[in-house]
Design a protein around this motif. Sequence first.
Motif, PDB file in Angstrom:
ATOM      1  N   TYR A  44       0.841   4.341  -2.772  1.00 46.29           N
ATOM      2  CA  TYR A  44       0.586   5.730  -2.380  1.00 46.29           C
ATOM      3  C   TYR A  44       1.679   6.683  -2.859  1.00 46.29           C
ATOM      4  O   TYR A  44       1.432   7.880  -3.020  1.00 46.29           O
ATOM      5  N   LYS A  45       2.870   6.186  -3.093  1.00 49.63           N
ATOM      6  CA  LYS A  45       3.985   7.036  -3.535  1.00 49.63           C
ATOM      7  C   LYS A  45       3.895   7.406  -5.016  1.00 49.63           C
ATOM      8  O   LYS A  45       4.528   8.345  -5.461  1.00 49.63           O
ATOM      9  N   THR A  84       0.834  -1.203   0.000  1.00 52.36           N
ATOM     10  CA  THR A  84       0.000   0.000   0.000  1.00 52.36           C
ATOM     11  C   THR A  84       0.865   1.247   0.000  1.00 52.36           C
ATOM     12  O   THR A  84       0.580   2.205  -0.729  1.00 52.36           O
ATOM     13  N   SER A  85       1.939   1.245   0.765  1.00 55.54           N
ATOM     14  CA  SER A  85       2.805   2.435   0.823  1.00 55.54           C
ATOM     15  C   SER A  85       3.482   2.687  -0.523  1.00 55.54           C
ATOM     16  O   SER A  85       3.682   3.845  -0.914  1.00 55.54           O
TER      17      SER A  85
END
Length: 81
Positions: free
Chosen positions: A63-64, A59-60
């Motif tokens: 998001y980037k 997920t991270s």
Amino acid sequence: MDTDEIIQQVNDIFKDVLDNDDIKLTEGTTANDVDEWDSLNHIQLIVAIEKHFKVRFTTSEIYKWKNIGDMCNMIASKTQL
């Protein structure tokens, strides 16, 4: 595999998932540039891309991403491992 090849393959996935043969992605393309690219389709696109390239995104990592170029760079880094 270089970025141009990845973008072409991602473009084909977008055309299939979004059912729009007129989509032409570039490195700078964002969700705001593609009418059919909403939050639900975003999930379907990610799943299709992960399946096609045999990678998984956290997920991270997702998001980037600011644009298609960021996504394709991540695919390139994961497929070269």
